[in-house]
Scaffold this active site. Structure first.
Site, PDB file in Angstrom:
ATOM      1  N   LYS A  57       0.815  -1.160  -0.063  1.00  0.00           N
ATOM      2  CA  LYS A  57       0.254   0.232  -0.302  1.00  0.00           C
ATOM      3  C   LYS A  57       1.140   1.215  -0.304  1.00  0.00           C
ATOM      4  CE  LYS A  57      -3.977   1.685   2.555  1.00  0.00           C
ATOM      5  NZ  LYS A  57      -4.235   2.176   3.852  1.00  0.00           N
ATOM      6  N   SER A 114      -9.704   1.605   2.795  1.00  0.00           N
ATOM      7  CA  SER A 114      -8.902   2.735   1.869  1.00  0.00           C
ATOM      8  C   SER A 114      -7.642   1.488   0.869  1.00  0.00           C
ATOM      9  CB  SER A 114      -7.875   3.419   2.785  1.00  0.00           C
ATOM     10  OG  SER A 114      -7.407   3.007   3.590  1.00  0.00           O
ATOM     11  N   SER A 146     -10.185  -0.727   7.342  1.00  0.00           N
ATOM     12  CA  SER A 146      -9.303  -0.451   5.423  1.00  0.00           C
ATOM     13  C   SER A 146      -8.309  -1.494   4.658  1.00  0.00           C
ATOM     14  CB  SER A 146      -8.696   0.702   5.809  1.00  0.00           C
ATOM     15  OG  SER A 146      -9.165   2.061   5.799  1.00  0.00           O
TER      16      SER A 146
END
Length: 489
Positions: free
Chosen positions: A80, A155, A179
């Site tokens: 990420k 996210s 997330s």
């Protein structure tokens, strides 16, 4: 079969056995990304191809000479884009960090490299991890591999999409209020949010420091356990890091669930829950019951206070954490300004997106004089009460079972129209972060349109092994009978 169709541990085993090489795996992953990612937008930055191959060759030599023996050695991984990686652009999917190249790597990233991971690139996300759909990115929305007109969740949407699409075998995400778990559910993959403090936050560009945790997103429970085992460590660079001697998470794989006490909160099955989602989750509970677990309904309480408490605390911490992005030390700086204060204002106004600005303003308001006690302190007291409610529940139950999200993945653009609706989508996930609890999301079925539905299992603090054991048992019994995409096995 493509190498990236294998799970991470399956691929690692083939590399170790000499059936394929780490170089083969890296090349195939890069090719898959080139072929598929134009339609997904799961990646923000790809590592230099020559550098990836060189790293894969180095890892292959270490595997062959016996230096690397772990289950993930030689397996490509995506990270990420809020995890610092030395020499590789790290943007948090924001204009304000669009040219930032860190001088060091996050501890979790270093731990993966020690385990022999080959880093392929950085995945797209909601800007500064602020969002539940991966649509607030400066680089554009991530699209769901199961339906390109739908979101991936957020996210960590880029990480979930990359795994679901077979671009990589596994990825790292971060979880502030769901997330990791929510995009895993929307994309039909598996993700774990560990107990707060289990994985070092050093090198994670913080959204809300008291809530953030790094965790794995992969194709099955076995992969997640192996990845979590690799990245978990005590770290003196993180003041919230916890010393643990029970991070052998793969030891929880196997066994049965006979006698395991599972609680299902009545609060999770009320207004707002999609009927097909509720049916699939309760069917999963029935499966666990048939396998010997004791399953009961109970009243958890305080569920409806979790979302407002979470957003006040998270936004307040974001307001503080993001104050460092001022155009002075690194990152984007406005071109036209007069004086220092105008430079601050224009750099931040031009560099941050709308959702980030919204949360900074909300957090600054909650922390301001005259409102601190009314909002922020009240939210902290609510957080403590939520923790007490879970403590009481875990006196009776080993695992709490429920949905991951109220619906399957919504269509692109729907959530951005109404931010409050997007916030309410986190109703089942934020409590685990407020209470610092471990939780896992894994597929439990599909709806009538073939879109994945996720099951969430939450455990008490430091009881990852309990939820891994229960999730593995469910996956083994039922996971092959319903596949994301609506195909019967």
């Amino acid at each position: 079969m493509s190498l990236t169709d294998l799970t991470a541990t399956e691929l690692g085993k083939r590399i170790k056995e000499g059936k394929v090489t780490a170089v083969d795996a890296a090349k195939e992953s890069l090719e898959n990304i080139k072929e598929k990612d134009k339609g997904l937008n799961a990646f923000v930055t790809l590592a230099d191809e020559a550098g990836v191959i060189k790293r894969a060759e180095e890892v292959q030599r270490q595997i062959e000479d016996g230096s690397l023996t772990g289950p993930l050695a030689g397996v490509p991984v995506a990270l990420k884009d809020n995890l610092c990686t030395k020499g590789l652009r790290t943007t948090c999917a924001s204009k304000i960090l669009s040219n930032f190249v860190p001088p060091y790597s996050a501890t979790a990233v270093e731990n993966l490299e020690k385990a022999g991971a080959v880093i392929i690139g950085k995945t797209n996300m909601d800007e500064f991890a602020m969002g539940s759909t991966s649509e607030t990115s400066f680089f554009g929305a991530v699209k769901n591999p199961h339906d390109a007109e739908r979101v991936t969740g957020g996210s960590s949407g880029g990480s979930a999409a990359a795994v679901a699409a077979g671009e990589v075998a596994y990825a790292l995400g971060t979880d502030t209020g769901g997330s990791i778990r929510q995009p895993s559910a929307y994309c039909g993959v598996t993700g774990i949010k560990p107990t707060y403090g289990t994985v070092s936050r050093n090198g994670l560009i913080a959204y809300a420091s008291s809530l953030d945790q790094i965790g794995p997103i992969a194709k099955d429970v076995t992969d997640c356990a192996a990845i979590l085992e690799a990245i978990a460590s005590y770290d003196t660079k993180d003041s919230t890091s916890v010393k643990r001697d029970d991070t052998d998470f793969t030891s929880a794989l196997g066994g049965d669930v006979k006698g395991l006490k599972i609680g299902i909160p009545n609060d999770y099955f009320g207004e707002g829950l999609d009927e097909e989602v509720g049916t699939a989750v309760l069917a999963a509970a029935d499966t666990l019951k048939e396998m010997g677990a004791e399953v009961e309904r109970f009243d958890l309480g305080l569920v409806h206070y979790a979302v407002p408490a979470y957003y006040i605390i998270a936004s307040a911490e974001a307001s503080s954490n993001l104050s460092r992005f001022d155009g002075v030390k690194y990152g984007y700086r406005a071109k036209d300004y007069e004086g220092l204060h105008q430079m601050y204002k224009r750099s931040r106004s031009e560099g941050f997106g709308e959702e980030v600005k919204r949360r900074i303003m909300l957090g600054t308001f909650a922390l301001s004089s005259g409102y601190y006690d009314a909002y922020y302190m009240k939210a902290l007291k609510t957080k403590a009460l939520i923790k007490q409610a879970f403590d009481k529940a875990f006196e009776e139950y080993d695992v709490i079972l429920g949905p991951v999200a109220p619906t399957v993945a919504p269509r692109l653009g729907e959530s951005l129209i109404d931010p409050i609706k997007m916030y309410l989508g986190d109703i089942y996930t934020v409590s685990a972060n407020l209470a610092g609890l471990p939780a896992i999301s894994l597929p439990c079925g599909v709806n009538s349109r073939g879109l994945p539905i996720g099951l969430q299992l939450t455990g008490n603090c430091f009881n990852e092994k309990t939820i891994i054991k229960a999730a593995f048992a469910f996956e083994r019994k039922y996971g092959e009978s319903i596949k994301p995409g609506g195909e019967e096995a």
